[in-house]
Design an enzyme around this catalytic site. Structure first.
Site, PDB file in Angstrom:
ATOM      1  N   LYS A  79       0.827  -1.217   0.000  1.00 23.17           N
ATOM      2  CA  LYS A  79       0.000   0.000   0.000  1.00 23.17           C
ATOM      3  C   LYS A  79       0.860   1.265   0.000  1.00 23.17           C
ATOM      4  O   LYS A  79       0.346   2.348  -0.277  1.00 23.17           O
ATOM      5  CB  LYS A  79      -0.961   0.012   1.194  1.00 23.17           C
ATOM      6  CG  LYS A  79      -0.329   0.184   2.561  1.00 23.17           C
ATOM      7  CD  LYS A  79      -1.395   0.135   3.644  1.00 23.17           C
ATOM      8  CE  LYS A  79      -0.798   0.308   5.033  1.00 23.17           C
ATOM      9  NZ  LYS A  79      -0.214   1.639   5.247  1.00 23.17           N
ATOM     10  N   ASP A  80       2.158   1.140   0.284  1.00 24.68           N
ATOM     11  CA  ASP A  80       3.061   2.289   0.252  1.00 24.68           C
ATOM     12  C   ASP A  80       3.755   2.453  -1.094  1.00 24.68           C
ATOM     13  O   ASP A  80       4.544   3.387  -1.274  1.00 24.68           O
ATOM     14  CB  ASP A  80       4.138   2.155   1.339  1.00 24.68           C
ATOM     15  CG  ASP A  80       3.569   2.266   2.742  1.00 24.68           C
ATOM     16  OD1 ASP A  80       2.519   2.906   2.908  1.00 24.68           O
ATOM     17  OD2 ASP A  80       4.179   1.707   3.673  1.00 24.68           O
ATOM     18  N   LEU A 126      -6.167  10.013   4.279  1.00 29.65           N
ATOM     19  CA  LEU A 126      -7.358  10.666   3.760  1.00 29.65           C
ATOM     20  C   LEU A 126      -8.483   9.667   3.539  1.00 29.65           C
ATOM     21  O   LEU A 126      -9.665   9.995   3.695  1.00 29.65           O
ATOM     22  CB  LEU A 126      -7.031  11.388   2.447  1.00 29.65           C
ATOM     23  CG  LEU A 126      -6.045  12.548   2.551  1.00 29.65           C
ATOM     24  CD1 LEU A 126      -5.776  13.123   1.163  1.00 29.65           C
ATOM     25  CD2 LEU A 126      -6.563  13.628   3.478  1.00 29.65           C
ATOM     26  N   ARG A 127      -8.126   8.448   3.163  1.00 29.98           N
ATOM     27  CA  ARG A 127      -9.140   7.394   3.003  1.00 29.98           C
ATOM     28  C   ARG A 127      -9.857   7.138   4.324  1.00 29.98           C
ATOM     29  O   ARG A 127     -11.096   7.117   4.383  1.00 29.98           O
ATOM     30  CB  ARG A 127      -8.459   6.095   2.518  1.00 29.98           C
ATOM     31  CG  ARG A 127      -9.377   4.864   2.546  1.00 29.98           C
ATOM     32  CD  ARG A 127      -8.589   3.601   2.246  1.00 29.98           C
ATOM     33  NE  ARG A 127      -7.590   3.314   3.262  1.00 29.98           N
ATOM     34  CZ  ARG A 127      -7.817   2.613   4.370  1.00 29.98           C
ATOM     35  NH1 ARG A 127      -9.029   2.155   4.633  1.00 29.98           N
ATOM     36  NH2 ARG A 127      -6.844   2.393   5.237  1.00 29.98           N
ATOM     37  N   ARG A 128      -9.079   6.942   5.392  1.00 27.83           N
ATOM     38  CA  ARG A 128      -9.700   6.673   6.691  1.00 27.83           C
ATOM     39  C   ARG A 128     -10.509   7.868   7.175  1.00 27.83           C
ATOM     40  O   ARG A 128     -11.577   7.701   7.772  1.00 27.83           O
ATOM     41  CB  ARG A 128      -8.627   6.286   7.717  1.00 27.83           C
ATOM     42  CG  ARG A 128      -8.029   4.908   7.460  1.00 27.83           C
ATOM     43  CD  ARG A 128      -6.876   4.594   8.397  1.00 27.83           C
ATOM     44  NE  ARG A 128      -6.337   3.265   8.148  1.00 27.83           N
ATOM     45  CZ  ARG A 128      -5.063   2.941   8.281  1.00 27.83           C
ATOM     46  NH1 ARG A 128      -4.173   3.862   8.657  1.00 27.83           N
ATOM     47  NH2 ARG A 128      -4.648   1.709   8.036  1.00 27.83           N
ATOM     48  N   ARG A 145       1.088  10.856  12.430  1.00 30.42           N
ATOM     49  CA  ARG A 145       2.181  10.354  11.605  1.00 30.42           C
ATOM     50  C   ARG A 145       3.176   9.608  12.484  1.00 30.42           C
ATOM     51  O   ARG A 145       3.119   9.639  13.693  1.00 30.42           O
ATOM     52  CB  ARG A 145       2.894  11.520  10.897  1.00 30.42           C
ATOM     53  CG  ARG A 145       2.144  12.171   9.744  1.00 30.42           C
ATOM     54  CD  ARG A 145       2.035  11.277   8.515  1.00 30.42           C
ATOM     55  NE  ARG A 145       3.294  10.606   8.179  1.00 30.42           N
ATOM     56  CZ  ARG A 145       4.315  11.162   7.540  1.00 30.42           C
ATOM     57  NH1 ARG A 145       4.237  12.424   7.150  1.00 30.42           N
ATOM     58  NH2 ARG A 145       5.404  10.477   7.260  1.00 30.42           N
ATOM     59  N   THR A 150       5.515   4.596  17.207  1.00 33.26           N
ATOM     60  CA  THR A 150       5.308   6.008  17.544  1.00 33.26           C
ATOM     61  C   THR A 150       3.822   6.318  17.658  1.00 33.26           C
ATOM     62  O   THR A 150       3.381   7.043  18.565  1.00 33.26           O
ATOM     63  CB  THR A 150       5.946   6.901  16.474  1.00 33.26           C
ATOM     64  OG1 THR A 150       7.362   6.663  16.449  1.00 33.26           O
ATOM     65  CG2 THR A 150       5.689   8.375  16.762  1.00 33.26           C
ATOM     66  N   ARG A 151       3.021   5.770  16.767  1.00 30.17           N
ATOM     67  CA  ARG A 151       1.580   6.024  16.801  1.00 30.17           C
ATOM     68  C   ARG A 151       0.949   5.437  18.058  1.00 30.17           C
ATOM     69  O   ARG A 151       0.106   6.076  18.694  1.00 30.17           O
ATOM     70  CB  ARG A 151       0.931   5.454  15.537  1.00 30.17           C
ATOM     71  CG  ARG A 151       1.418   6.113  14.268  1.00 30.17           C
ATOM     72  CD  ARG A 151       0.725   5.560  13.041  1.00 30.17           C
ATOM     73  NE  ARG A 151       1.372   6.060  11.817  1.00 30.17           N
ATOM     74  CZ  ARG A 151       0.805   6.111  10.624  1.00 30.17           C
ATOM     75  NH1 ARG A 151      -0.446   5.700  10.482  1.00 30.17           N
ATOM     76  NH2 ARG A 151       1.454   6.566   9.587  1.00 30.17           N
ATOM     77  N   CYS A 238      -1.714   9.220  -2.625  1.00 29.34           N
ATOM     78  CA  CYS A 238      -2.376   9.280  -1.326  1.00 29.34           C
ATOM     79  C   CYS A 238      -3.062  10.623  -1.112  1.00 29.34           C
ATOM     80  O   CYS A 238      -3.564  10.908  -0.029  1.00 29.34           O
ATOM     81  CB  CYS A 238      -1.382   9.017  -0.199  1.00 29.34           C
ATOM     82  SG  CYS A 238      -0.034  10.203  -0.137  1.00 29.34           S
TER      83      CYS A 238
END
Length: 316
Positions: A79-80, A126-128, A145, A150-151, A238
């Site tokens: 997906k990246d 942006l999708r989420r 981010r 980290t998240r 994205c």
């Protein structure tokens, strides 16, 4: 047998993915070492990817290592990976998909419905954002981010009531217990390629392609080829709130896709199409049809070509 070097980002998840491929190739008798690298996408954490260059920021340095022959292959979360690769590069292998779903992660609440009105949810996708707004327009959606650890740390520090992450990454790192709920794809459509690993090589490296052939999972590759075709036809970055998810039953491929307006002015648009597929070309063609239907429906809802071509602006 060959000696190979894998280029990889240095985040814990990226290293897990590279080490996974290293172990599989090693089991086939190849000698494999890793080349860890820090990408621009890892360094720029104060802005959304859609504002600073998109998905390519996670792969550019790895491609330079391939071009300079310091590495023979690069392992990516698919997906990246940008929908269009630079000339001279190609996807040589798509591996079997892990869980493609999004995960609801919270220290206080069991699921999205349990969040109180006005709760703060973290995501920079942006999708989420678009899908969450369609489900819960009362929520405050704030940027998030950083790598997976980290998240999670930011959540634990109390900056968010909940965050949304890819289930695959949590499971690969042994963090399944952090998942409070998994979103059904019919509710939160995944991103194109989510949960799958893609391996990139230089197109002139037939030896690497041959070595990777036993790792190819054809069912996954057909599904993600269709998903990526939707994204490519819709702009391929994205900077668009776009979801695409395909499933294959025997030779019948079903694609679900959704487009959302990051400004919240247009309703969420969804499309589902099914058709027989036998190869990457037919899967890609079905994805193109889905994109055509999405575009038509966006315009029918009052959208303009600007909605489909201009970079979306994150809106909290």
């Amino acid at each position: 047998m060959h000696q190979f070097t894998i280029a990889t980002r240095e985040s814990r998840l990226a290293m897990w993915q590279a080490e996974h491929v290293q172990a599989l190739l090693g089991g086939m008798g190849h000698q494999v070492k890793l080349l860890g690298m820090t990408t621009q996408g890892d360094q720029i954490l104060d802005r959304a990817l859609s504002q600073v260059g998109g998905k390519g920021l996670f792969v550019k340095e790895l491609e330079v290592a391939l071009e300079e022959k310091r590495a023979d292959l690069a392992v990516h979360s698919l997906k990246d990976v940008p929908m269009e690769l630079p000339e001279g590069f190609s996807l040589a292998c798509v591996m079997e998909r892990e869980d493609p779903r999004d995960a609801f992660v919270s220290n206080q609440y069991a699921n999205l419905d349990a969040l109180p009105q006005g709760a703060v949810v973290g995501t920079s996708s942006l999708r989420r954002m678009a899908l969450l707004r369609a489900l819960r327009p009362d929520l405050r959606i704030e940027p998030l981010r950083g790598n997976l650890d980290t998240r999670l740390r930011k959540l634990d520090e109390g900056l968010y009531d909940a965050i949304v992450l890819a289930a695959a990454g949590l499971k690969r790192l042994g963090l399944k217990e952090r998942i409070r709920a998994e979103f059904d794809p019919s509710v939160m459509l995944p991103a194109a390629g989510q949960g799958a690993l893609g391996i990139e090589v230089r197109t002139d490296r037939a030896d690497v392609v041959a070595a990777l052939a036993p790792l190819v999972h054809h069912t996954t590759w057909l599904a993600v080829a269709a998903e990526r075709a939707v994204s490519r036809a819709m702009g391929g970055s994205c900077s668009m709130p776009l979801a695409a998810y395909a499933t294959l039953a025997e030779d019948l491929l079903t694609i679900d896709a959704a487009w959302g307006d990051s400004e919240g002015q247009l309703p969420l648009v969804r499309v589902r199409l099914s058709g027989p597929v036998s190869d990457l070309a037919s899967a890609t063609a079905l994805g193109q049809r889905v994109a055509d239907d999405l575009r038509s429906q966006v315009l029918a809802q009052g959208g303009t070509l600007a909605h489909l071509t201009e970079p979306a602006k994150p809106k909290a």
